[in-house]
Motif scaffolding. Structure first.
Motif, short mmCIF file in Angstrom:
data_model
loop_
_atom_site.label_atom_id
_atom_site.label_comp_id
_atom_site.label_asym_id
_atom_site.label_seq_id
_atom_site.Cartn_x
_atom_site.Cartn_y
_atom_site.Cartn_z
N ALA A 1 -13.85 7.79 11.76
CA ALA A 1 -14.79 8.08 10.67
C ALA A 1 -15.66 6.89 10.29
CB ALA A 1 -14.02 8.56 9.45
N GLY A 2 -15.25 5.69 10.71
CA GLY A 2 -15.97 4.50 10.33
C GLY A 2 -15.62 3.97 8.96
N GLU A 3 -14.58 4.54 8.35
CA GLU A 3 -14.11 4.13 7.04
C GLU A 3 -12.75 4.77 6.79
OE1 GLU A 3 -16.70 5.62 4.02
OE2 GLU A 3 -16.56 7.69 4.72
N PRO A 4 -11.96 4.23 5.86
CA PRO A 4 -10.68 4.88 5.56
C PRO A 4 -10.89 6.28 5.01
CG PRO A 4 -10.71 2.62 4.73
CD PRO A 4 -12.12 2.94 5.15
N VAL A 5 -10.13 7.22 5.53
CA VAL A 5 -10.19 8.60 5.07
C VAL A 5 -8.76 9.12 4.91
CG1 VAL A 5 -12.43 9.12 6.11
CG2 VAL A 5 -10.35 9.43 7.46
N ASP A 6 -8.60 10.16 4.12
CA ASP A 6 -7.28 10.75 3.94
C ASP A 6 -6.85 11.46 5.21
OD1 ASP A 6 -7.09 9.88 1.32
OD2 ASP A 6 -7.94 11.72 0.49
N ALA A 7 -5.57 11.31 5.54
CA ALA A 7 -5.00 11.96 6.72
C ALA A 7 -3.73 12.70 6.32
CB ALA A 7 -4.68 10.94 7.80
N PHE B 1 1.22 -6.72 -10.27
CA PHE B 1 1.28 -5.58 -9.36
C PHE B 1 1.24 -6.06 -7.92
CE2 PHE B 1 -0.80 -2.14 -6.88
CZ PHE B 1 0.24 -1.22 -6.98
N CYS B 2 2.19 -5.61 -7.14
CA CYS B 2 2.26 -5.93 -5.72
C CYS B 2 2.00 -4.66 -4.93
CB CYS B 2 3.63 -6.50 -5.36
SG CYS B 2 4.06 -8.03 -6.22
N HIS B 3 0.86 -4.60 -4.29
CA HIS B 3 0.51 -3.43 -3.49
C HIS B 3 1.35 -3.41 -2.22
CE1 HIS B 3 -1.86 -0.38 -1.41
NE2 HIS B 3 -2.55 -0.19 -2.51
N ALA B 4 1.67 -2.22 -1.76
CA ALA B 4 2.51 -2.11 -0.56
C ALA B 4 1.80 -2.63 0.68
CB ALA B 4 2.94 -0.66 -0.36
N TYR B 5 0.45 -2.56 0.71
CA TYR B 5 -0.22 -2.98 1.94
C TYR B 5 -1.68 -3.39 1.79
CZ TYR B 5 -1.66 1.94 1.65
OH TYR B 5 -2.13 3.16 1.20
N ASP B 6 -2.35 -3.07 0.70
CA ASP B 6 -3.79 -3.31 0.61
C ASP B 6 -4.13 -4.36 -0.45
OD1 ASP B 6 -6.41 -2.95 1.41
OD2 ASP B 6 -6.79 -1.23 0.10
N MET C 1 -11.61 -8.97 2.32
CA MET C 1 -11.60 -9.47 3.70
C MET C 1 -10.54 -10.57 3.82
SD MET C 1 -12.83 -9.28 6.73
CE MET C 1 -14.35 -8.34 6.55
N ILE C 2 -9.84 -10.56 4.93
CA ILE C 2 -8.82 -11.58 5.18
C ILE C 2 -9.22 -12.36 6.43
CG2 ILE C 2 -7.44 -9.86 6.41
CD1 ILE C 2 -4.99 -11.46 5.74
N LEU C 3 -9.09 -13.68 6.34
CA LEU C 3 -9.48 -14.58 7.42
C LEU C 3 -8.27 -15.35 7.94
CD1 LEU C 3 -12.67 -16.06 5.72
CD2 LEU C 3 -12.59 -14.27 7.47
N PRO C 4 -8.38 -15.93 9.13
CA PRO C 4 -7.27 -16.74 9.65
C PRO C 4 -6.84 -17.84 8.68
CG PRO C 4 -8.85 -16.30 11.39
CD PRO C 4 -9.46 -15.78 10.13
N SER C 5 -7.78 -18.38 7.92
CA SER C 5 -7.43 -19.44 6.96
C SER C 5 -6.52 -18.92 5.85
CB SER C 5 -8.70 -20.03 6.35
OG SER C 5 -9.48 -19.03 5.71
N ARG D 1 -3.59 7.09 3.83
CA ARG D 1 -4.93 6.50 3.98
C ARG D 1 -4.79 5.04 4.36
NH1 ARG D 1 -9.80 8.28 1.42
NH2 ARG D 1 -11.42 6.67 1.29
N LEU D 2 -5.51 4.60 5.36
CA LEU D 2 -5.51 3.20 5.76
C LEU D 2 -6.11 2.35 4.64
CD1 LEU D 2 -4.87 1.50 8.41
CD2 LEU D 2 -7.35 1.46 8.73
N GLY D 3 -5.57 1.15 4.44
CA GLY D 3 -6.11 0.26 3.43
C GLY D 3 -7.50 -0.24 3.78
N ASP D 4 -8.28 -0.56 2.76
CA ASP D 4 -9.63 -1.08 2.99
C ASP D 4 -9.61 -2.40 3.75
OD1 ASP D 4 -10.78 1.06 1.64
OD2 ASP D 4 -10.77 0.04 -0.30
N ILE D 5 -8.66 -3.27 3.40
CA ILE D 5 -8.57 -4.55 4.11
C ILE D 5 -8.24 -4.33 5.58
CG2 ILE D 5 -7.27 -6.71 4.30
CD1 ILE D 5 -6.87 -6.59 1.26
N ALA D 6 -7.31 -3.44 5.83
CA ALA D 6 -6.91 -3.15 7.22
C ALA D 6 -8.08 -2.61 8.03
CB ALA D 6 -5.76 -2.16 7.23
N HIS D 7 -8.87 -1.73 7.43
CA HIS D 7 -10.00 -1.17 8.17
C HIS D 7 -11.03 -2.25 8.49
CE1 HIS D 7 -13.97 0.84 8.61
NE2 HIS D 7 -13.26 1.58 9.43
#
Length: 319
Positions: A215-221, A144-149, A1-5, A235-241
């Motif tokens: 779907a209410g969760e990340p799914v493959d597209a 390791f630097c993830h591209a987005y998640d 989870m990511i917060l404004p802080s 697939r959307l990242g877990d943090i993004a969802h």
């Protein structure tokens, strides 16, 4: 989870390493006559995209915590994330290894070489490059630097949202931005939580956010189409969802033809060269896929410029 802080901490950390990119008011007659529209020119950021924000935050945070070694950093990327990580690593004086799929655009691979990254081709899909990169990290101790998640990556991208609030003096209702894996969307939505809304725009041919929200969760597209080189995450990242669900991010889909038209318009009327993925955000306005309410104050994020511009200029025909 990511917060404004988390975004606030990232803004302090990366402040001296990034450009404050311009925000220009657009002609409303061109984009949305009933609204006020700004274009956020993030394609002018280091390495040509917003990805530099997250890369610097990830590497600087690791250095603060003593997690950055002589093994350097590693990432998997078809282009922009790799460019950002290579640049940030070079600025910090550590090596970078970037795994790319064989389908990575030549213009981006060439730039990776110029930045001094060790480029390794691995498989035909991003998933293949990702697997190779994580294996390298496990074997060598490279960061390791993830591209987005990844928390630090998303928080770094969110500094763009804080910048928008400052540039508009808080008078901002909505941000339109393109979504692939969702790192930019997650960071900006967290940064603007309680202040402004975020609309995630995707090609119909790459609907990771739309599929996840349904779907209410990340799914493959299934991913294809004109913007797949930059919005190619399947697939959307877990943090993004999690952020999208918490903050009420809206999803809008646009057609490839509308993306091409938006990219062409930016060149012909404003001499701005952007990637197709970037143009998706503007395509939502031009096509009517997103219809602003009267007086709505909108920022459209133009977030990447690493593209081959030759198809923007039509050859002159002799009569």
């Amino acid at each position: 989870m990511i917060l404004p802080s988390d975004v606030a901490a990232a803004a302090t950390r990366v402040h001296d390493h990034l450009r404050t990119t311009p925000l220009v008011e657009a002609d409303p007659a061109t984009f949305a006559p009933a609204a006020k529209v700004w274009l956020k020119l993030e394609q002018l950021q280091h390495t040509g995209s917003f990805k530099a924000r997250g890369a610097f935050n990830r590497i600087l945070a690791a250095a603060e915590e003593g997690h950055l070694t002589d093994a350097g950093v590693v990432t998997a990327s078809g282009g922009n994330a790799g460019l950002a990580v290579a640049h940030a690593a070079a600025q910090h004086g550590v090596p970078a290894q970037v795994y790319v799929p064989e389908t990575a655009p030549a213009v981006k691979v060439t730039k990776l070489d110029e930045l001094g990254a060790n480029v390794v081709r691995a498989g035909r899909k991003y998933a293949d490059a990702y697997e190779a990169a994580t294996q390298h990290a496990a074997e060598t101790g490279a960061l390791f630097c993830h591209a987005y998640d990844q928390l630090e990556i998303c928080a770094g991208q969110g500094t763009l949202g804080r910048e928008l609030l400052e540039q508009t003096r808080g008078e901002l209702d909505t941000v339109l931005l393109a979504v692939g894996g969702g790192g930019l969307m997650a960071g900006v939505a967290a940064a603007l939580e309680g202040d402004s809304g975020v609309v995630g725009v995707e090609p119909r041919t790459a609907p990771t956010l739309d599929a996840a929200l349904a779907a209410g969760e990340p799914v493959d597209a299934e991913v294809s189409g004109v913007a797949a080189d930059s919005l190619g995450a399947s697939r959307l990242g877990d943090i993004a969802h999690a952020v999208a669900a918490r903050t009420g991010v809206e999803s809008v889909l646009v057609d490839d033809d509308d993306i091409v038209a938006a990219r062409t318009l930016l060149w012909e009327r404003h001499r701005l060269v952007v990637e197709h993925g970037t143009a998706a955000a503007l395509a939502a306005l031009l096509s009517g896929a997103y219809r602003p309410r009267e007086g709505e104050r909108i920022a459209v994020v133009l977030c990447g410029a690493n593209t081959d511009p030759t198809d923007l200029v039509q050859p002159i025909r002799s009569g």
